[in-house]
Motif scaffolding. Structure first.
Motif, PDB file in Angstrom:
ATOM      1  N   HIS A 105      30.698  32.347  37.633  1.00 46.91           N
ATOM      2  CA  HIS A 105      30.254  33.502  38.460  1.00 46.91           C
ATOM      3  C   HIS A 105      31.734  34.003  39.231  1.00 46.91           C
ATOM      4  CE1 HIS A 105      26.288  33.501  37.836  1.00 46.91           C
ATOM      5  NE2 HIS A 105      26.104  32.322  38.011  1.00 46.91           N
ATOM      6  N   ARG A 106      33.041  33.872  38.446  1.00 48.37           N
ATOM      7  CA  ARG A 106      34.154  34.243  39.251  1.00 48.37           C
ATOM      8  C   ARG A 106      34.358  35.895  38.683  1.00 48.37           C
ATOM      9  NH1 ARG A 106      38.101  31.331  41.355  1.00 48.37           N
ATOM     10  NH2 ARG A 106      39.840  32.249  40.208  1.00 48.37           N
ATOM     11  N   VAL A 107      33.448  36.543  39.264  1.00 57.76           N
ATOM     12  CA  VAL A 107      33.308  38.073  38.915  1.00 57.76           C
ATOM     13  C   VAL A 107      33.625  38.895  40.348  1.00 57.76           C
ATOM     14  CG1 VAL A 107      32.126  40.047  38.099  1.00 57.76           C
ATOM     15  CG2 VAL A 107      32.047  37.641  36.855  1.00 57.76           C
ATOM     16  N   LEU A 108      34.481  39.674  40.378  1.00 59.01           N
ATOM     17  CA  LEU A 108      34.738  40.644  41.422  1.00 59.01           C
ATOM     18  C   LEU A 108      34.439  42.130  40.767  1.00 59.01           C
ATOM     19  CD1 LEU A 108      37.768  39.205  43.031  1.00 59.01           C
ATOM     20  CD2 LEU A 108      35.405  38.602  43.927  1.00 59.01           C
ATOM     21  N   ILE A 109      34.107  42.863  41.844  1.00 56.31           N
ATOM     22  CA  ILE A 109      33.986  44.184  41.612  1.00 56.31           C
ATOM     23  C   ILE A 109      34.846  45.232  42.589  1.00 56.31           C
ATOM     24  CG2 ILE A 109      32.383  46.381  41.448  1.00 56.31           C
ATOM     25  CD1 ILE A 109      30.284  44.326  40.905  1.00 56.31           C
ATOM     26  N   VAL A 110      35.754  46.052  42.257  1.00 54.72           N
ATOM     27  CA  VAL A 110      36.403  46.803  43.091  1.00 54.72           C
ATOM     28  C   VAL A 110      35.871  48.507  42.761  1.00 54.72           C
ATOM     29  CG1 VAL A 110      38.821  48.054  43.435  1.00 54.72           C
ATOM     30  CG2 VAL A 110      38.370  45.453  42.785  1.00 54.72           C
ATOM     31  N   GLU A 111      35.356  48.925  43.841  1.00 52.37           N
ATOM     32  CA  GLU A 111      34.750  50.305  43.363  1.00 52.37           C
ATOM     33  C   GLU A 111      35.273  51.378  44.087  1.00 52.37           C
ATOM     34  OE1 GLU A 111      30.445  53.010  43.748  1.00 52.37           O
ATOM     35  OE2 GLU A 111      30.485  50.783  44.351  1.00 52.37           O
ATOM     36  N   CYS A 112      35.754  52.364  43.103  1.00 53.89           N
ATOM     37  CA  CYS A 112      36.661  53.528  43.542  1.00 53.89           C
ATOM     38  C   CYS A 112      35.756  54.727  43.811  1.00 53.89           C
ATOM     39  CB  CYS A 112      37.787  53.926  42.525  1.00 53.89           C
ATOM     40  SG  CYS A 112      38.786  52.546  42.057  1.00 53.89           S
ATOM     41  N   VAL A 113      36.105  55.175  45.215  1.00 62.89           N
ATOM     42  CA  VAL A 113      35.054  56.232  45.609  1.00 62.89           C
ATOM     43  C   VAL A 113      36.052  57.138  46.288  1.00 62.89           C
ATOM     44  CG1 VAL A 113      33.136  56.843  46.842  1.00 62.89           C
ATOM     45  CG2 VAL A 113      33.164  54.853  45.716  1.00 62.89           C
ATOM     46  N   TYR A 186      38.618  35.986  47.871  1.00 65.35           N
ATOM     47  CA  TYR A 186      37.663  35.306  47.194  1.00 65.35           C
ATOM     48  C   TYR A 186      38.359  34.517  46.111  1.00 65.35           C
ATOM     49  CZ  TYR A 186      34.054  38.249  49.269  1.00 65.35           C
ATOM     50  OH  TYR A 186      33.394  38.661  50.222  1.00 65.35           O
ATOM     51  N   CYS A 187      39.316  34.796  45.695  1.00 64.14           N
ATOM     52  CA  CYS A 187      39.980  33.849  44.670  1.00 64.14           C
ATOM     53  C   CYS A 187      41.625  33.484  44.839  1.00 64.14           C
ATOM     54  CB  CYS A 187      39.931  34.506  43.293  1.00 64.14           C
ATOM     55  SG  CYS A 187      38.295  35.027  42.851  1.00 64.14           S
ATOM     56  N   GLY A 188      41.761  32.985  46.288  1.00 63.55           N
ATOM     57  CA  GLY A 188      43.022  32.630  46.454  1.00 63.55           C
ATOM     58  C   GLY A 188      43.753  31.707  45.740  1.00 63.55           C
ATOM     59  N   ASP A 189      43.103  30.886  44.955  1.00 63.37           N
ATOM     60  CA  ASP A 189      43.819  29.767  43.920  1.00 63.37           C
ATOM     61  C   ASP A 189      43.771  30.521  42.858  1.00 63.37           C
ATOM     62  OD1 ASP A 189      40.946  30.144  43.518  1.00 63.37           O
ATOM     63  OD2 ASP A 189      40.751  28.138  43.268  1.00 63.37           O
ATOM     64  N   HIS A 190      43.641  31.856  42.619  1.00 65.15           N
ATOM     65  CA  HIS A 190      43.688  32.293  41.411  1.00 65.15           C
ATOM     66  C   HIS A 190      44.926  31.974  40.340  1.00 65.15           C
ATOM     67  CE1 HIS A 190      43.465  35.348  38.065  1.00 65.15           C
ATOM     68  NE2 HIS A 190      44.884  35.804  38.206  1.00 65.15           N
ATOM     69  N   GLN A 191      44.672  31.571  39.170  1.00 62.36           N
ATOM     70  CA  GLN A 191      45.748  31.442  38.236  1.00 62.36           C
ATOM     71  C   GLN A 191      45.302  31.977  36.886  1.00 62.36           C
ATOM     72  OE1 GLN A 191      47.332  27.573  38.258  1.00 62.36           O
ATOM     73  NE2 GLN A 191      47.618  27.436  40.389  1.00 62.36           N
TER      74      GLN A 191
END
Length: 192
Positions: A105-113, A186-191
Motif C-alpha cells: 500500500h505504498r501509494v500516494l496521490i497528488v491532485e492538481c486543482v 509518508y515515505c521519508g525512507d523512500h529509496q
C-alpha cells in the motif's frame, strides 16, 4: 541485488487532475528529483493516434490505461518507484494501482486543482495553440467543458486511507515544496 528484509516496497505516486492543471509539470519534477521512472498515459495514448476515430476512441483510451498499468507493474516488480501521470479520473484506475502495489500500500496521490479558472483556461489554450490541436488532449476550453460533462462527476471519489495531497496549481511557487514535504512525510525512507 536482492531485496533485504528491511527494505521498503517501491512507491507509486499517482498524479490526479483534469487536463491542463499542471500534473505533467509536477510529475516530471518529482520523477527527476526522486530519480524514478515517469509513466505518462498520454505517451501511450498518443502512440495510438493513427488508429483513432470517434468510433474507437474509448477503446483506445482503455487500451492506453491497460498498457500504462502493465508498464507500472513491471517497474514495481523491478523494485523501482514510479510517478504515474494520468487524470486518475475513475475509481477503477486507483484500484489498478492498489492492485499493483499489493499489500505494501505504498501509494500516494497528488491532485492538481487550479483555483483560478481563468489561469487554467489560459494555460490549456496556450498548450492547445502550441501543439496545434494535434493529439487527443483538449486544446480549447470548450473541449474541457465537454470532457467534464462526459465525466458526469465520476472524478470525485473516495480514496479511502490512501494519502492524498491537493495542491493549488494556479501558481507553481511553493507547490513543489509542499509536494516533496508530503512525500517525505509518508515515505521519508523512500529509496527507488
Amino acid at each position: 541485488m536482492e531485496k533485504t528484509e528491511n527494505s521498503r516496497a517501491p512507491l507509486i505516486i499517482l498524479m490526479k487532475g483534469h487536463p491542463g492543471t499542471g500534473k505533467s509539470t509536477i510529475a516530471a519534477v518529482i520523477s527527476a528529483a526522486l530519480r524514478c521512472p515517469l509513466i505518462d498515459k498520454d505517451d501511450i495514448r498518443d502512440a495510438t493516434l493513427c488508429l483513432s476515430s470517434a468510433a474507437n476512441s474509448t477503446a483506445l483510451n482503455n487500451l492506453s490505461y491497460d498498457a500504462m498499468w502493465r508498464v507500472v507493474s513491471t517497474q514495481i516488480k523491478l523494485g523501482l518507484s514510479v510517478v504515474v501521470d494520468s487524470p486518475l479520473s475513475h475509481r477503477r484506475h486507483l484500484e489498478s494501482a492498489l492492485h499493483i502495489a499489493g499489500e505494501s500500500h505504498r501509494v500516494l496521490i497528488v491532485e492538481c486543482v487550479p483555483s483560478d479558472e481563468a489561469e487554467w483556461r489560459r494555460r490549456l489554450e496556450l498548450r492547445g495553440a502550441e501543439e496545434e490541436g494535434v493529439g487527443h488532449k483538449p486544446a480549447t476550453w470548450q473541449d474541457i467543458e465537454r470532457l467534464l460533462v462526459g465525466y458526469d462527476g465520476c472524478t470525485e471519489y473516495d480514496v479511502g486511507e490512501i494519502p492524498k495531497l491537493i495542491v493549488d496549481t494556479t501558481a507553481l511557487d511553493g507547490v513543489l515544496f509542499s509536494v516533496f514535504e508530503f512525500i517525505e512525510t509518508y515515505c521519508g525512507d523512500h529509496q527507488s
